[in-house]
Design a protein around this motif. Structure first.
Motif, mmCIF file in Angstrom:
data_model
loop_
_atom_site.group_PDB
_atom_site.id
_atom_site.type_symbol
_atom_site.label_atom_id
_atom_site.label_comp_id
_atom_site.label_asym_id
_atom_site.label_seq_id
_atom_site.Cartn_x
_atom_site.Cartn_y
_atom_site.Cartn_z
ATOM 1 N N ALA A 1 0.823 -1.205 0.000
ATOM 2 C CA ALA A 1 0.000 0.000 0.000
ATOM 3 C C ALA A 1 0.857 1.256 0.000
ATOM 4 C CB ALA A 1 -0.924 -0.007 1.218
ATOM 5 N N CYS A 2 1.966 1.238 0.713
ATOM 6 C CA CYS A 2 2.844 2.405 0.783
ATOM 7 C C CYS A 2 3.456 2.733 -0.573
ATOM 8 C CB CYS A 2 3.944 2.163 1.816
ATOM 9 S SG CYS A 2 5.193 3.467 1.896
ATOM 10 N N ARG A 3 3.955 1.712 -1.243
ATOM 11 C CA ARG A 3 4.653 1.945 -2.510
ATOM 12 C C ARG A 3 3.710 2.463 -3.588
ATOM 13 N NH1 ARG A 3 9.739 0.261 -2.953
ATOM 14 N NH2 ARG A 3 10.620 -1.069 -1.339
ATOM 15 N N ALA A 4 2.483 1.964 -3.623
ATOM 16 C CA ALA A 4 1.515 2.398 -4.634
ATOM 17 C C ALA A 4 2.109 2.306 -6.037
ATOM 18 C CB ALA A 4 1.031 3.816 -4.349
ATOM 19 N N GLY A 5 2.876 1.268 -6.275
ATOM 20 C CA GLY A 5 3.450 1.061 -7.603
ATOM 21 C C GLY A 5 4.892 1.452 -7.741
ATOM 22 N N SER A 6 5.425 2.207 -6.792
ATOM 23 C CA SER A 6 6.815 2.655 -6.894
ATOM 24 C C SER A 6 7.772 1.541 -6.472
ATOM 25 C CB SER A 6 7.033 3.880 -6.003
ATOM 26 O OG SER A 6 8.411 4.220 -5.945
ATOM 27 N N GLU A 7 8.886 1.436 -7.166
ATOM 28 C CA GLU A 7 9.954 0.523 -6.771
ATOM 29 C C GLU A 7 11.177 1.289 -6.277
ATOM 30 O OE1 GLU A 7 10.782 -2.310 -9.818
ATOM 31 O OE2 GLU A 7 8.773 -3.192 -9.752
ATOM 32 N N GLU A 8 10.995 2.597 -6.064
ATOM 33 C CA GLU A 8 12.073 3.431 -5.543
ATOM 34 C C GLU A 8 12.049 3.403 -4.013
ATOM 35 O OE1 GLU A 8 14.313 4.641 -7.360
ATOM 36 O OE2 GLU A 8 13.463 4.641 -9.373
ATOM 37 N N ALA A 9 12.926 4.175 -3.402
ATOM 38 C CA ALA A 9 13.023 4.177 -1.945
ATOM 39 C C ALA A 9 11.749 4.707 -1.292
ATOM 40 C CB ALA A 9 14.220 5.010 -1.498
ATOM 41 N N PHE A 10 11.070 5.652 -1.945
ATOM 42 C CA PHE A 10 9.836 6.230 -1.448
ATOM 43 C C PHE A 10 8.796 6.212 -2.568
ATOM 44 C CE2 PHE A 10 13.577 8.382 0.268
ATOM 45 C CZ PHE A 10 13.421 8.189 1.635
ATOM 46 N N TRP A 11 7.536 6.380 -2.214
ATOM 47 C CA TRP A 11 6.557 6.448 -3.298
ATOM 48 C C TRP A 11 6.751 7.725 -4.098
ATOM 49 C CZ3 TRP A 11 3.432 10.619 -3.750
ATOM 50 C CH2 TRP A 11 3.069 11.341 -2.620
#
Length: 854
Positions: free
Chosen positions: A734-744
Motif C-alpha cells: 500500500a505504501c509503494r503504490a506502484g513505486s519501486e524506488e526508496a519512497f513512493w
C-alpha cells in the motif's frame, strides 16, 4: 561578555549564548566550583548542569558535564591544589595524576582548568586548551567503549556484530556526535580518526570506517602504526564488500611492514580477493611452486586454527570428488599473533545461490540426483563424526557434467559458531556489513538449536535441517515454500523435505542414511521407462484469471499489465498501474465494494488491489539494511486500509482515553504513545461498532489506567473480516503504490512531502497522499503492523508465541527520524508493551477471498 558570579540560576540561560561567552562561562563555572566548599555546594552545582541538559550542542554539554563531574569527584583536594599550584602544566598535571590515580581524562580536564584560572590568557588560547581537553575526553570515552564492546586492539571481521544491546548503540551515537562537535583540525587527529573508524564498524558504517583509517594512515608517521592502520582499512573494506579497495589496502600494509601478512606471502602471491566470511578472507594466489590456488586466511577471533587443521586432515581421507578439500595448511606470525591459513586448488565460479538467482529453480529431474549426491557426501562426512553446520547455497558450487548437475561442497569445518548466531539473533543488528549479510543469510538455513531457540546437540540432525532448507531453495527458490510449491512435487518428496525441516529434532531423520534411502528410489524412477517425467516438472503458473462473484466488480477499477514472473513465464499480474478515479476517492457507499469506504465512525478507508509485488530494497538503495532483502511476495486479496493514521479525534470517540504525549496538538493529529495491545483493542472495538467479527481475542489484560501493558492475544486468522493491523507485506504494498524506488515519491523525500526530522507530529492531511490516496505513509508516526518481527517478512506472516524475540514490526518512520528511516522498505521492531511519542497505527479490513487471488 561578563557573567555574574552571584546568579548561578541564570547559568542554563547563559549556555544558550553560543560561541563568544563559552570560554568565559567555563572560567566562571570553574571559579564558582572552587568557591563552593562542602557537599551541598557540589550537589547544587550538579543540579544546575542537569537543568542545562536541553542544549542542542551535545558535545559542549558533554564537556561541561564532565567538568562538573570532575570537580564534584575530587572536591577539596583539587581546590587546595589550585590554590598553591603554579601555571606550569607539567607540575599541575603530575599532582593531579597522583590525586586521581589512573583517571587521565579527569586529570587533563582539571589541569586545563587550573591553567586558565592561574593565567590571564586570551580567548583564542583558552579555546585551544578546551579543544585539547575535548580531544582527550573523546579518546578516553572511545577507549572505554571499545573495551565495553570486547573489541580487540585491531579490527576483526567479528567487530561488525559486536553490538548486543540498545545502550551500546546509544553510547556509539553519543561518541560519534562528540567527534563531530570537535573542530576540524582536532577531528583529523590520527588517533581520533582511528577510534572513530573502530566504532563505525559495529555502528554499521564499514565504508565510513575505511575512510577514517585511510585519513589516519596518511597522517601517521610511525611505519608500524601506519601499516596496522592500512590493515584495519583492509578489514573495513572487506566488511563494506569492496574487495578491490581491500586488496589495495592489504598490499600497502604488507609493503610498509611485511609482518602484516595474514598468510605465507613469500610463497603465495595474492592476485585478488575472491570470498570472505566469518572465518576470514580467501585470496586467489599464484603459487611460487607452480599454478594458481585459493588461500583462505582464517580469522583468529572466530576459529581455532588447531581444530580446523584436525578437521581438514580428517576430510582429506574421504574419497569423494564432490567435497572441496585443502591440500595443505600452515601458520603465519602477525606481530606475535599466530594466524592460520588453508590452501586448495579449487576455484569455483557458480554457486547454487547464483545459479538459482540467474536461471531460476532447478528442474526436478535435475534437482533430485543433485540433492542425492549432496546427501551422500554429508553421509560420508558424518561417518568421520564431522559436521558441516553451514550448508547454505553459497557453500555449494554447481557444475554441469554430461548433462547432469554436480555439486561441490566448500567450507566444511569453517562453520559459524553457535554462540555467534545466538548473539546475532538476540542482538541489535542494523549493520550494513558483509558479515551481517552473511549471518542474515545463514539464519534462513540454520536449525533452531543452532540459533538458540530450542535445546539440542548440534549433531547430524543439524545438517539434516540445513539440507532440507537447501533443497527447498534449489527446488522453489525460497526456504519457506508456499502451498502451491508443495503441490508441484510428489508426495514422498514433500514428506521428506518437511520432515528434514521440522522444528523438533525428534521429528527429523536421525542421519543421512535415512535421507539417502528416501532419495535413491526417486532418482532411480527418473531413469525407468515407466516413469512419467512430467511428474517431476514444475507446472506452469496459473493464469491470473478474475474470480467470479464480487471480484467482477473490481474489473472497472483494476487494470492489468503483462509481466515476467520469476520463473521466466509470461503471466498477467495485478501491479501498481491501478489508480482510483478522482470522483471515487472519498465517497459514502451503501454496498460492500467501492474504491473508498466510510465506516460507522466516519473513518475513510481506501481499497487496495491484490497482486504480485516485490518488497524489500535493492543492494543499491541508499541506507539499505540487511533485513530488507528484496524478494517477491503476493497480496492474495484486496483490502481496505485507513486513508490516514488513526487520529486523536477518532481515538477519543471510540476509546475515551488520552494516552498521547503531546498535549496541545489538534484533534486531527495522529494518535501516538500507544502500545501494540492498544492498537488491536481499537481494531476490535471498531469491528464491534460496524457489526463485524473481532479479529483478536484478548485475555489476561493488564493496564496502567491509560494503556494496555500486557495481554494474551489470540489472532483468529486472515479469513475473519473484521478490522485488524496490516501485515508488513500489505503495508509496504500500500505504501509503494506502484513505486519501486526508496519512497513512493521517488528516490528522495523532501520536507514538503512528509514530516520527518522535526519536533513533533503534524495533522494527518498536511502532506500530499500517495497515488492510492493514502496519507503519511512516510513519516509523522511509526505504524504498528500485525506481524511478529522476523528476519524476512512473508506474506501475512503471523508467528504468534513461537517468535523468541517477542517484538512486533513497525513501519513508515516518524517525525523524529531522518528520511532514510522513512523508506518504504525500512523495517523496525519493538516489544508490544512499549509505547513511544512517535508511534501510531492504521487499521485494515480484508475483503472476502472470493474477490480473488492471482
Amino acid at each position: 561578555m561578563d557573567l555574574p558570579t552571584t546568579s548561578p540560576g541564570k547559568i542554563p540561560d547563559l549556555l544558550m549564548e553560543l560561541e563568544e561567552p563559552f570560554v568565559s562561562y567555563v572560567r566562571h563555572i570553574a571559579a564558582e566550583a572552587c568557591r563552593r566548599v562542602g557537599r551541598a555546594g557540589y550537589t547544587q552545582l550538579a543540579g544546575e548542569f542537569e537543568n542545562s541538559s536541553g542544549l542542542h550542542n551535545s558535545t559542549r554539554r558533554d564537556l561541561l558535564n564532565t567538568i562538573a563531574d570532575t570537580v564534584l569527584k575530587v572536591g577539596a583536594p583539587i581546590i587546595r591544589l589550585l590554590d598553591r599550584a603554579t601555571p606550569d602544566p607539567s607540575r599541575v598535571g603530575g599532582e593531579l595524576q597522583r590525586l586521581l590515580g589512573e583517571d587521565s581524562e579527569m586529570a587533563a580536564i582539571v589541569e586545563s582548568l587550573a591553567i586558565m584560572l592561574r593565567e590571564d590568557r586570551p580567548d583564542g588560547a583558552s579555546r585551544s586548551t578546551l579543544h585539547s581537553v575535548g580531544r582527550v575526553s573523546v579518546l578516553a570515552r572511545a577507549q572505554r567503549l571499545v573495551a565495553d564492546l570486547r573489541m580487540g586492539p585491531r579490527v576483526r571481521l567479528t567487530d561488525a556484530i559486536a553490538v548486543r544491546e540498545e545502550w551500546q548503540v546509544d553510547l556509539i551515537q553519543q561518541l560519534l556526535e562528540s567527534v563531530t562537535g570537535l573542530p576540524e583540525a582536532v577531528q583529523n587527529d590520527p588517533a581520533i580518526q582511528a577510534y572513530r573508524g573502530r566504532v563505525l564498524i559495529p555502528w554499521g558504517d564499514a565504508a565510513g570506517a575505511a575512510y577514517c583509517f585511510s585519513i589516519a594512515a596518511q597522517e601517521t608517521v610511525q611505519e608500524k602504526e601506519r601499516a596496522q592502520l592500512y590493515l584495519d582499512k583492509f578489514y573495513a573494506c572487506i566488511l563494506a564488500d569492496d574487495f578491490d579497495e581491500a586488496m589495495e589496502s592489504y598490499e600497502r600494509a604488507v609493503e610498509i611492514d611485511p609482518r602484516c601478512e595474514i598468510f605465507d606471502g613469500f610463497r603465495f602471491t595474492p592476485l585478488a580477493i575472491v570470498d570472505a566470511g566469518i572465518w576470514g578472507v580467501a585470496f586467489l594466489c599464484r603459487d611460487q611452486l607452480g599454478g594458481e590456488c585459493v588461500v583462505r586466511a582464517l580469522e583468529g577471533g572466530a576459529l581455532d586454527g588447531q581444530i580446523v587443521f584436525r578437521i581438514t586432515e580428517a576430510l582429506c581421507r574421504l574419497d569423494t570428488p564432490c567435497l572441496v578439500k585443502s591440500r595443505e595448511w600452515g601458520w603465519t606470525d602477525r606481530y606475535g599473533e599466530k594466524g592460520a591459513y588453508l590452501v586448495s586448488g579449487f576455484k569455483g565460479t557458480d554457486t547454487l545461490s547464483e545459479r538459482v538467482r540467474t536461471r531460476g529453480p532447478l528442474k526436478q529431474r535435475q534437482a533430485v540426483p543433485f540433492l542425492l549426491t549432496i546427501a551422500q557426501v554429508l553421509e560420508a562426512i558424518h561417518t568421520k563424526k564431522l559436521y558441516h553446520r553451514d550448508l547454505t547455497p553459497d557453500n555449494v558450487f554447481v557444475s554441469e557434467e554430461a548433462g547432469s548437475l554436480m555439486p561441490r561442497l566448500i567450507d566444511c569445518g569453517l562453520s559459524v559458531p553457535s554462540r555467534t548466531l545466538v548473539g546475532y539473533r538476540t542482538g541489535v543488528h542494523e549493520s550494513q556489513s558483509l558479515l551481517s549479510r552473511i549471518l542474515e543469510h545463514t539464519m534462513l538455513y540454520a536449525p533452531p538449536e543452532q540459533k538458540g531457540l530450542n535445546r539440542g546437540s548440534l549433531g547430524p540432525t543439524c545438517d539434516v535441517y540445513y539440507f532440507g532448507k537447501l533443497s527447498c531453495f534449489a527446488l522453489f527458490g525460497r526456504t519457506e515454500p508456499l502451498e502451491r510449491h508443495w503441490q508441484s512435487v510428489p508426495a514422498n518428496l514433500e514428506a521428506l523435505l518437511k520432515s528434514c525441516t521440522a522444528e523438533s529434532i525428534d521429528a527429523r531423520p536421525t542421519d543421512f542414511t535415512e535421507v539417502v534411502g528416501a532419495l535413491e528410489p526417486m532418482a532411480e524412477a527418473l531413469v525407468t521407462a515407466s516413469f512419467d517425467p512430467s511428474a517431476f516438472d514444475t507446472p506452469e503458473t496459473d493464469k491470473n484469471e478474475p474470480a467470479s462473484g464480487l471480484f467482477s466488480l473490481l474489473s472497472g477499477f483494476f487494470t492489468t499489465k503483462p509481466s515476467r514472473a520469476s520463473d521466466g513465464s509470461n503471466r498477467t499480474s495485478t501491479k501498481a498501474w491501478w489508480r482510483p478515479r478522482k470522483d471515487q476517492k472519498r465517497m459514502h457507499v451503501e454496498h460492500d465494494l467501492a474504491l473508498a469506504l466510510r465506516n460507522s465512525l466516519d473513518i475513510d478507508f481506501v481499497l487496495i488491489p491484490p497482486g504480485d509485488c516485490k518488497v524489500g530494497s535493492p543492494d543499491s538503495e541508499e541506507g539499505r539494511r540487511l533485513n530488507e532483502a528484496s524478494h517477491d511476495a503476493t497480496v492474495s486479496r484486496a483490502f481496505y486500509i485507513k486513508a490516514t493514521p488513526v487520529t486523536r479525534r477518532e481515538w477519543k470517540a471510540l476509546m475515551g482515553t488520552r494516552p498521547y504525549f503531546f498535549e496541545k496538538l489538534a484533534d486531527d493529529a495522529p494518535i501516538e504513545n500507544i502500545t501494540w495491545f492498544d492498537a488491536v483493542e481499537f481494531c476490535n472495538r471498531l469491528s464491534q461498532l460496524d457489526g463485524l467479527k473481532k479479529v483478536y481475542r484478548l485475555s489476561d489484560v493488564q493496564t496502567d489506567g491509560t494503556s494496555i501493558k500486557s495481554a494474551r492475544v489470540e489472532f483468529l486468522g486472515l479469513d475473519v473480516l473484521g478490522y485488524r493491523l496490516p501485515s508488513e507485506i500489505e503495508w509496504e504494498w500500500a505504501c509503494r503504490a506502484g513505486s519501486e524506488e526508496a519512497f513512493w515519491t521517488g528516490r528522495t523525500l523532501s520536507e514538503k512531502q512528509a514530516n520527518f526530522s522535526t519536533r513533533g507530529p503534524t495533522p494527518v492531511h498536511k502532506f500530499p497522499p500517495n497515488p492510492w490516496g493514502l496519507y503519511d505513509m512516510h513519516g509523522n508516526v511509526w505504524e504498528w503492523c500485525n506481524d511478529w518481527y522476523t528476519y524476512q517478512p512473508g506474506t501475512h506472516s503471523e508467528r504468534g508465541e513461537q517468535d523468541a524475540q517477542r517484538r512486533r514490526s513497525k513501519r513508515g518512520g516518524s517525525w523524529q527520524v531522518p528520511a532514510v528511516l522513512c523508506r518504504s522498505a525500512f523495517r523496525a521492531r519493538l516489544e508490544p508493551e512499549f509505547c513511544k511519542n512517535d508511534l501510531g497505527f492504521r487499521p485494515v479490513q480484508p475483503l472476502p477471498r472470493v474477490l480473488g487471488s492471482p
